[in-house]
Design an enzyme around this catalytic site. Sequence first.
Site, PDB file in Angstrom:
ATOM      1  N   ASP A 147       0.827  -1.209   0.000  1.00  0.00           N
ATOM      2  CA  ASP A 147       0.000   0.000   0.000  1.00  0.00           C
ATOM      3  C   ASP A 147       0.862   1.259   0.000  1.00  0.00           C
ATOM      4  O   ASP A 147       0.553   2.250  -0.669  1.00  0.00           O
ATOM      5  CB  ASP A 147      -0.879   0.042   1.258  1.00  0.00           C
TER       6      ASP A 147
ATOM      7  N   GLU B  61       3.713   1.788  -1.254  1.00  0.00           N
ATOM      8  CA  GLU B  61       4.289   2.087  -2.556  1.00  0.00           C
ATOM      9  C   GLU B  61       3.226   2.728  -3.457  1.00  0.00           C
ATOM     10  O   GLU B  61       3.490   3.685  -4.184  1.00  0.00           O
ATOM     11  CB  GLU B  61       4.835   0.788  -3.187  1.00  0.00           C
ATOM     12  N   TYR B  62       2.008   2.189  -3.378  1.00  0.00           N
ATOM     13  CA  TYR B  62       0.901   2.776  -4.149  1.00  0.00           C
ATOM     14  C   TYR B  62       0.721   4.243  -3.732  1.00  0.00           C
ATOM     15  O   TYR B  62       0.606   5.137  -4.571  1.00  0.00           O
ATOM     16  CB  TYR B  62      -0.396   1.986  -3.913  1.00  0.00           C
ATOM     17  N   ASP B  63       0.705   4.455  -2.424  1.00  0.00           N
ATOM     18  CA  ASP B  63       0.523   5.819  -1.913  1.00  0.00           C
ATOM     19  C   ASP B  63       1.623   6.747  -2.413  1.00  0.00           C
ATOM     20  O   ASP B  63       1.379   7.907  -2.727  1.00  0.00           O
ATOM     21  CB  ASP B  63       0.533   5.822  -0.378  1.00  0.00           C
TER      22      ASP B  63
ATOM     23  N   SER C 184     -36.065  -2.291 -17.436  1.00  0.00           N
ATOM     24  CA  SER C 184     -36.226  -3.167 -16.273  1.00  0.00           C
ATOM     25  C   SER C 184     -36.441  -4.581 -16.807  1.00  0.00           C
ATOM     26  O   SER C 184     -36.519  -4.790 -18.014  1.00  0.00           O
ATOM     27  CB  SER C 184     -37.392  -2.713 -15.415  1.00  0.00           C
TER      28      SER C 184
ATOM     29  N   GLU D   1     -27.184 -15.117 -13.814  1.00  0.00           N
ATOM     30  CA  GLU D   1     -26.431 -14.132 -13.020  1.00  0.00           C
ATOM     31  C   GLU D   1     -27.150 -13.885 -11.701  1.00  0.00           C
ATOM     32  O   GLU D   1     -28.296 -14.286 -11.535  1.00  0.00           O
ATOM     33  CB  GLU D   1     -26.361 -12.787 -13.780  1.00  0.00           C
TER      34      GLU D   1
ATOM     35  N   LYS E 200     -29.034 -11.316  -9.101  1.00  0.00           N
ATOM     36  CA  LYS E 200     -29.729 -10.033  -9.183  1.00  0.00           C
ATOM     37  C   LYS E 200     -29.287  -9.216  -7.978  1.00  0.00           C
ATOM     38  O   LYS E 200     -29.754  -9.418  -6.854  1.00  0.00           O
ATOM     39  CB  LYS E 200     -31.249 -10.214  -9.202  1.00  0.00           C
TER      40      LYS E 200
ATOM     41  N   ASP F 182     -28.746  -6.362  -5.319  1.00  0.00           N
ATOM     42  CA  ASP F 182     -29.707  -5.429  -4.737  1.00  0.00           C
ATOM     43  C   ASP F 182     -29.028  -4.091  -4.447  1.00  0.00           C
ATOM     44  O   ASP F 182     -28.755  -3.753  -3.305  1.00  0.00           O
ATOM     45  CB  ASP F 182     -30.287  -6.051  -3.458  1.00  0.00           C
TER      46      ASP F 182
ATOM     47  N   ARG G 150     -30.439   5.470 -13.241  1.00  0.00           N
ATOM     48  CA  ARG G 150     -31.464   5.025 -14.161  1.00  0.00           C
ATOM     49  C   ARG G 150     -32.550   6.076 -14.401  1.00  0.00           C
ATOM     50  O   ARG G 150     -33.012   6.250 -15.523  1.00  0.00           O
ATOM     51  CB  ARG G 150     -32.072   3.745 -13.584  1.00  0.00           C
TER      52      ARG G 150
ATOM     53  N   TYR H 252     -22.885  -5.844 -15.673  1.00  0.00           N
ATOM     54  CA  TYR H 252     -23.672  -6.957 -16.215  1.00  0.00           C
ATOM     55  C   TYR H 252     -24.122  -6.786 -17.671  1.00  0.00           C
ATOM     56  O   TYR H 252     -24.625  -7.722 -18.251  1.00  0.00           O
ATOM     57  CB  TYR H 252     -24.849  -7.329 -15.311  1.00  0.00           C
TER      58      TYR H 252
ATOM     59  N   LYS I  32     -36.928 -14.295  -8.221  1.00  0.00           N
ATOM     60  CA  LYS I  32     -36.645 -13.765  -6.882  1.00  0.00           C
ATOM     61  C   LYS I  32     -36.530 -14.850  -5.821  1.00  0.00           C
ATOM     62  O   LYS I  32     -37.051 -15.951  -5.971  1.00  0.00           O
ATOM     63  CB  LYS I  32     -37.767 -12.793  -6.486  1.00  0.00           C
TER      64      LYS I  32
ATOM     65  N   CYS J  15     -32.325  -3.224  36.073  1.00  0.00           N
ATOM     66  CA  CYS J  15     -32.173  -4.490  35.368  1.00  0.00           C
ATOM     67  C   CYS J  15     -33.483  -5.274  35.455  1.00  0.00           C
ATOM     68  O   CYS J  15     -34.013  -5.453  36.550  1.00  0.00           O
ATOM     69  CB  CYS J  15     -31.038  -5.288  35.989  1.00  0.00           C
TER      70      CYS J  15
ATOM     71  N   CYS K 155     -26.583 -10.789  39.354  1.00  0.00           N
ATOM     72  CA  CYS K 155     -27.684 -10.817  38.391  1.00  0.00           C
ATOM     73  C   CYS K 155     -27.726 -12.188  37.715  1.00  0.00           C
ATOM     74  O   CYS K 155     -26.733 -12.613  37.115  1.00  0.00           O
ATOM     75  CB  CYS K 155     -27.470  -9.716  37.355  1.00  0.00           C
TER      76      CYS K 155
HETATM   77  S1  IVH Z   1     -30.025  -6.758 -16.684  1.00  0.00           S
HETATM   78  C1  IVH Z   1     -32.264  -5.400 -20.270  1.00  0.00           C
HETATM   79  N1  IVH Z   1     -28.729  -8.043 -14.795  1.00  0.00           N
HETATM   80  O1  IVH Z   1     -32.454  -5.197 -11.791  1.00  0.00           O
HETATM   81  C2  IVH Z   1     -31.785  -5.954 -19.008  1.00  0.00           C
HETATM   82  N2  IVH Z   1     -30.182  -6.276 -14.146  1.00  0.00           N
HETATM   83  O2  IVH Z   1     -35.182  -4.520 -13.541  1.00  0.00           O
HETATM   84  C3  IVH Z   1     -31.415  -4.913 -18.022  1.00  0.00           C
HETATM   85  N3  IVH Z   1     -30.207  -5.856 -11.720  1.00  0.00           N
HETATM   86  O3  IVH Z   1     -32.539  -2.082 -11.490  1.00  0.00           O
HETATM   87  C4  IVH Z   1     -31.047  -5.364 -16.678  1.00  0.00           C
HETATM   88  N4  IVH Z   1     -28.756  -7.416 -11.180  1.00  0.00           N
HETATM   89  O4  IVH Z   1     -30.075  -2.693 -11.925  1.00  0.00           O
HETATM   90  C5  IVH Z   1     -29.616  -7.059 -15.065  1.00  0.00           C
HETATM   91  N5  IVH Z   1     -27.485  -9.263 -13.244  1.00  0.00           N
HETATM   92  C6  IVH Z   1     -28.358  -8.273 -13.522  1.00  0.00           C
HETATM   93  C7  IVH Z   1     -28.918  -7.465 -12.515  1.00  0.00           C
HETATM   94  C8  IVH Z   1     -29.840  -6.475 -12.872  1.00  0.00           C
HETATM   95  C9  IVH Z   1     -29.526  -6.446 -10.720  1.00  0.00           C
HETATM   96  C10 IVH Z   1     -31.163  -4.747 -11.535  1.00  0.00           C
HETATM   97  C11 IVH Z   1     -30.997  -3.588 -12.448  1.00  0.00           C
HETATM   98  C12 IVH Z   1     -32.351  -2.980 -12.534  1.00  0.00           C
HETATM   99  C13 IVH Z   1     -33.233  -4.151 -12.298  1.00  0.00           C
HETATM  100  C14 IVH Z   1     -33.823  -4.604 -13.609  1.00  0.00           C
END
Ligand code: IVH
Length: 720
Positions: free
Chosen positions: A54, A56-58, A104, A141, A143, A145, A164, A258, A364, A458, A482
């Site tokens: 680190d 050296e990076y600094d 979405s 993949e 999803k 959060d 977005r 992604y 989900k 208590c 206690c």
């Molecule tokens: S693909 C056309 N891949 O989910 C496809 N979205 O409704 C566009 N999200 O808020 C999205 N992980 O940010 C994709 N592996 C993933 C994701 C992902 C999370 C979120 C994305 C968006 C919502 C999509």
Amino acid sequence: MSTADLFGGSAANLIDGSDANGRNDVGSRATKLRAQLHHHGHQYYVLDAPTIPDAEYDRLFKELQALEAAHPELLTPDSPTQRVGGKPLDAFAKVTDRLAPMLSIRTETDTEASGAEAFDTRIRKELTLTDTDPLVEYVAELKFDGLAMSLRYENGVLVQASTRGDGETGEDVTQNIRTIGQIPLRLPVHAPAVLEVRGEVYMTRAHFENLNERQRARIAAGEKGEKTFVNPRNAAAGAVRQLDPSIAAQRPLSFFAYSLILPSKSKDGSGTISEKYLDGLIHHDIHTQGKALDKLREWGFPICEHTEVVKGSAGLVAFHQKISQVRDALPFDIDGVVYKVNDIQKEMRLGFVTREPRWAVAHKYPAQEQLTTVQAIEVQVGRTGKLTPVAKLAPVFVGGVTVTNATLHNEDEARRKDVRVGDTVVVRRAGDVIPEVVSVVLEKRPQDAQIFTMLHQCPVCGSPAVREEGEADYRCTGGLFCSAQRKQAILHFAHRRAVEIEDLGDKLVEQLVDAGVVKTLPDLYRLGLTALVTLERMAEKSANNVLVSIEKSKQTTLPRFLFGLGIRHVGEATAKELARHFGKMDAIMDATVDQLLQVADVGPIVAQSLRTFFDQPHNREVVEQLRACGVTWTEGEPTAGASLPLAGQTFVLTGTLPTLSRDEAKDMLEAAGAKVSGSVSKKTHCVVAGSEAGSKLDKAIELGIKVLDEAGLKKLLSVD
Ligand code: IVH
């Protein structure tokens, strides 16, 4: 080709505007520094495998900062020095000119694994495939959060990061996004001239807990305007939408890419969504989502390791099941998995329904946040007397388990959240973290909801509870008087890493304390068969087992004994340091604060805590009685001042050693002054690996850390 090659070279000179012939010394030095910092930043943030210290990076970083300060004309937007955050903004600018709208994805409503089958069936139907056609390939993949982000690169430089928004129009948060170390500010020279990367900005659970811990301390210290965050997504969103980028820079954010979007041929922006989204990939000879991710990885973006190309519905189901098993252990929150058709031509045929692609679906998992009602608020007493308000909830299924209790942390948190009995609340449970009430749904508050006030007594023993200046917690002053503290104290003393009384579980301790048979630790050693068998559900055989394990625990070690006493702030490591330093129990009990401060790892708080503990006659009495009951250990010579051979070195143990157990190896290393840690990092000095050593060994090799086997370890410690 190494990443350094990818980032270096003439194109870099063109970008920073220095003399293309390389005659400008300062300019070429700045270019070189930037290339080096890009390379090492990628090793550190994305690959988690730094190759330089680190410091050296600094040093490189500071040198570049100084050059740029002296020659402002050399400063480029992709310079690593620009990650620290610029001037505060009044508002975010709007971004409308993205290559394609941010979309979405449809959510599969069936949360069971069968939801994956439904998606595959739909895709096959829409592609008019029959049973004899081959399986469809998908990219599966996670999803994530967090919040969606679009990153625009022109000529290899990050020029714009936008949220977005409504999909068409987002907000320009470039300054804040530049502070995220995992996001490349510059791409290798062969990346396309214009591209957009879509991905998710998120905060890991550990960073989130840590941030909230710090926030709670700020609130306890009376800082105004501070608050805790509801969940990692919220904390990440708050950081991204900070108008002051220096605050954003202090919030640890991470990123996963992604999607890749490349300009389509129709440059006037008139094309269909399908053209905007997918045409460009085909033109660049990228025919699958998997290939797009490979490209992104190659250009330096973090791609989640839990990404797989799978075949057919069975592949999707297997992925869904596999991830549901590791979900709790992931370092970040996910709310499901995403399946995407791998082949871009097929994606084009499937197309889009309004704002959603037909070729992708979100599947989900049970939510990590749920609504439920508060039936009561109780105050629980911990081992050190800490009083914790706990909400008793109507049972609710959150993050895969049924939750009936959720912590409110302390008085300030309970007051800030103003949780009342009768309230409807949001409960969160993610990973191994204790379930927590995150907020109240005020619209649902009943008229007669009861306000919670912290107890000043208590709830178990009635002793006064006090909250000291600058502390967040109330503590029961009853000590071992206690019974709640007594139960916890006994369990702690009996713990595997303390004196270890194998057959003494929490149910038995509860019975023993409630029946009044065990009031203090020495009472354990006075237990007889008669007392035990009169307890409910205690047969003679198990009573005998208990007595045998109590007898066995008498032969212990000084660090185990000291740790077992449960002195506040004295953990296992401190107990070991104390034992090593003083050698004898009496020397520790009689040490002054100044003498205690000589011990490595002991600061004023720990020293004072030890002094307070041993100043109380009843605590010294407990030690004397335990000794009188036959609890013994070998005392050693004080090693104060003497330096141990491995002092200051950190070791990691992994895999199964041929003869030594994990604990034995740990004890030996610690006796030689080494620290034993659970994870390999660049600070690790040596990894001791046995059979079936896994990722820790890989990481050690990757980081170039010394690796020993058992024989090597014994040789090092000269115990052969
Ligand atoms: S693909 C056309 N891949 O989910 C496809 N979205 O409704 C566009 N999200 O808020 C999205 N992980 O940010 C994709 N592996 C993933 C994701 C992902 C999370 C979120 C994305 C968006 C919502 C999509």
